[in-house]
Write a protein that holds these residues in place. Structure first.
Motif, PDB file in Angstrom:
ATOM      1  N   ALA A   1     -13.325  -0.445  -1.656  1.00 30.71           N
ATOM      2  CA  ALA A   1     -13.661   0.257  -2.904  1.00 30.71           C
ATOM      3  C   ALA A   1     -12.863   1.554  -3.092  1.00 30.71           C
ATOM      4  O   ALA A   1     -12.751   2.055  -4.214  1.00 30.71           O
ATOM      5  N   TYR A   2     -12.349   2.107  -2.001  1.00 29.48           N
ATOM      6  CA  TYR A   2     -11.623   3.387  -2.068  1.00 29.48           C
ATOM      7  C   TYR A   2     -10.384   3.329  -1.181  1.00 29.48           C
ATOM      8  O   TYR A   2     -10.486   2.956  -0.012  1.00 29.48           O
ATOM      9  N   LEU A   3      -9.264   3.704  -1.750  1.00 30.23           N
ATOM     10  CA  LEU A   3      -8.037   3.797  -0.964  1.00 30.23           C
ATOM     11  C   LEU A   3      -7.936   5.218  -0.407  1.00 30.23           C
ATOM     12  O   LEU A   3      -8.018   6.189  -1.152  1.00 30.23           O
ATOM     13  N   VAL A   4      -7.771   5.318   0.911  1.00 26.48           N
ATOM     14  CA  VAL A   4      -7.829   6.615   1.593  1.00 26.48           C
ATOM     15  C   VAL A   4      -6.451   7.148   1.928  1.00 26.48           C
ATOM     16  O   VAL A   4      -5.629   6.413   2.493  1.00 26.48           O
ATOM     17  N   GLU A   5      -6.221   8.421   1.663  1.00 23.42           N
ATOM     18  CA  GLU A   5      -5.064   9.126   2.211  1.00 23.42           C
ATOM     19  C   GLU A   5      -5.559  10.459   2.759  1.00 23.42           C
ATOM     20  O   GLU A   5      -6.513  11.027   2.238  1.00 23.42           O
ATOM     21  N   VAL A   6      -4.891  10.959   3.785  1.00 24.73           N
ATOM     22  CA  VAL A   6      -5.158  12.312   4.274  1.00 24.73           C
ATOM     23  C   VAL A   6      -3.833  13.050   4.228  1.00 24.73           C
ATOM     24  O   VAL A   6      -2.851  12.604   4.837  1.00 24.73           O
TER      25      VAL A   6
ATOM     26  N   LEU B   1       0.828  -1.214   0.000  1.00 21.34           N
ATOM     27  CA  LEU B   1       0.000   0.000   0.000  1.00 21.34           C
ATOM     28  C   LEU B   1       0.861   1.262   0.000  1.00 21.34           C
ATOM     29  O   LEU B   1       0.451   2.302  -0.517  1.00 21.34           O
ATOM     30  N   GLN B   2       2.058   1.149   0.548  1.00 20.12           N
ATOM     31  CA  GLN B   2       2.942   2.321   0.552  1.00 20.12           C
ATOM     32  C   GLN B   2       3.295   2.760  -0.873  1.00 20.12           C
ATOM     33  O   GLN B   2       3.599   3.924  -1.110  1.00 20.12           O
ATOM     34  N   ASP B   3       3.244   1.822  -1.808  1.00 21.81           N
ATOM     35  CA  ASP B   3       3.606   2.164  -3.186  1.00 21.81           C
ATOM     36  C   ASP B   3       2.642   3.151  -3.840  1.00 21.81           C
ATOM     37  O   ASP B   3       2.926   3.679  -4.909  1.00 21.81           O
ATOM     38  N   VAL B   4       1.520   3.411  -3.179  1.00 15.29           N
ATOM     39  CA  VAL B   4       0.614   4.413  -3.730  1.00 15.29           C
ATOM     40  C   VAL B   4       1.337   5.763  -3.847  1.00 15.29           C
ATOM     41  O   VAL B   4       1.018   6.588  -4.697  1.00 15.29           O
TER      42      VAL B   4
END
Ligand code: ADP
Ligand code: K
Ligand code: ZN
Length: 433
Positions: free
Chosen positions: A261-266, A54-57
């Motif tokens: 369904a959605y990958l979240v970042e803040v 997931l860090q690769d986002v």
């Protein structure tokens, strides 16, 4: 178990399994996105296989509203035109419109996500659902509509406005579940009061979904008390399908964002670096199941935070705090940053304040001024000057302590401020006119 979840496989899995699913879906999304003219260019060099965790986002490019405008209408399309079955156009609250496309698969997964939201709040077949939001290009209408039908509620597509008919429909068909935008919920309250309708006595309501615009905890309390319902916060945006992105469960404490369904970042909106866990920042979302128009790291401009800790309902999907507003809603007065929602929070906590208000910014002799125009409730005698003066003083004092600047406060008669179809216009900025 069966009774708790609409989709146990995606709602009740462990955090580990959820994250593993996200990595697979992110890789697949990058593969699909690379087929659009826009991402083919932006992703150059990056292969789906490069997504291993997931860090690769963080290697993916951000996408902005401006990118969507520049690529209008088809620059983000990842499938052939004959695969598409629907389009929506964003209502363009803050500028030029943008288009979002859906394949049949996309409509199916969207309806399923919506049904999941509604089921989570306790809606069931046998309920009657009245959808009091605009249909048409606004995604709130059809989004809820298909979700409610998928769940199996008797669905009344009543649309926005025509309050008397809305009330009649609620009576005739014993409506139990509502979807309504917050400003209309407040306005409809006034209409019911005028007509002598007491929902707790005359209607059968038990659940209301409020969303599509920012509103405060105080508005939730008012709506719950008047209509005799539980209010669940509903969040979404056209670019991410529409409603169904994040939704409150029965704990009514933050909105579960559907992370399958959605990958979240803040992120910090200035540096675009992730904020520390639980800190306020700009919500950035990546679609994980969309075919027609996947979006990578879309900057929503919405300011919120991830609530720390687990939810008592047991779902592993993290929760978003109430949206404070968009970064473009914030205004600066005498150097102080202010969100309209802060004003609302103060006003709606004062019982003599009615259900409508607006904020007017102006400039006099090169000094910025802010005046809050506030409707008082029907229960106040507008002739009682001393009472009015006390209310005005209380509002001024509470606003000053919340905002740290002293606004002008004008009290006006009930129902005298302009009403809007659709989303409320609460802020009038005359400084640039
Ligand atoms: P537009 O961008 O033209 O208003 P949308 O219908 O896509 O069209 O609006 C989505 C936006 O509405 C979100 O980005 C957010 O700013 C706002 N919004 C949606 N739901 C909520 C909610 N529950 N609380 C606060 N704001 C919301
Ligand atoms: K909206
Ligand atoms: Zn929960």
């Amino acid at each position: 178990m069966e009774d708790t979840y609409w989709d146990a496989a995606h709602e009740a899995l462990s955090r580990e399994r959820l994250e593993a699913l996200q990595v697979d879906r992110l890789r697949e999304t990058v593969r699909r996105a690379g087929r659009s003219p826009f991402y083919r260019e932006r992703l150059k060099g990056l292969r789906p296989e490069d997504i291993r965790s997931l860090q690769d986002v963080s290697h993916l490019p951000f996408t902005t509203k401006q990118d969507l405008r520049d690529a209008y209408p088809y620059g983000f399309l990842c499938v052939d035109r004959d695969q598409l079955v629907r389009l929506h156009v964003s209502s363009g609250t803050t500028g030029q419109a943008t288009a979002v496309f859906y394949t049949r698969h996309d409509l199916e997964t969207w309806a399923d996500l919506m049904a999941r939201c509604l089921y989570m709040t306790g809606a069931r077949p046998g309920d009657t659902f009245q959808n009091l939001t605009g249909y048409g290009l606004f995604t709130g209408g059809l989004g809820f509509h298909y979700g409610a039908e998928r769940l199996g509620m008797l669905t009344i597509p009543s649309g926005a406005g025509n309050s008397k008919r809305q009330i009649q429909l609620m009576k005739d068909f014993q409506t139990t579940v509502l979807h309504i935008i917050p400003s209309y919920a407040l306005r409809l309250m006034d209409v019911m009061q005028e007509l002598g309708v007491d929902p707790k006595r005359d209607l059968s309501l038990r659940i209301a979904y409020l969303g599509a615009e920012p509103y405060s905890e105080e508005v939730r309390s008012r709506v719950e008390a008047f209509y005799g319902v539980k209010v669940f916060n509903s969040y979404g945006l056209s670019e991410m399908n529409g409603p169904g992105v994040a939704f409150e469960c029965q704990a009514q404490n933050g909105m579960h964002i559907w992370e399958d369904a959605y990958l979240v970042e803040v992120v910090n909106p200035d540096t675009l670096e992730p904020v520390a866990e639980g800190q306020m920042g700009e919500l950035v979302l990546t679609t994980l199941t969309r075919h027609g128009m996947p979006l990578l790291r879309y900057r929503t401009k919405d300011l919120t935070r991830i609530l720390p800790g687990d939810c008592p309902c047991g779902r592993p999907h993290r929760r978003l705090d109430r949206i404070q507003g968009r970064s473009d809603d914030m205004f600066i007065l005498k150097g102080v940053n202010i969100f309209p929602i802060q004003v609302e929070q103060v006003l709606m906590g004062i019982p003599e304040v009615g259900n409508n208000y607006r904020i007017v910014l102006d400039r006099q002799d090169n000094v910025d001024t802010m005046t809050v125009e506030v409707e008082v409730t029907d229960r106040i005698f507008v002739e009682d000057m001393r009472h009015l003066q006390r209310i005005r003083n209380r509002i001024t004092k509470e606003l000053k302590s919340e905002l740290l600047v002293t606004p002008g406060v004008t009290l006006v008669e009930p129902h005298s401020l302009p009403k809007n179809e659709g989303k409320a216009v609460r802020l009038i900025d005359r400084r640039k006119m």
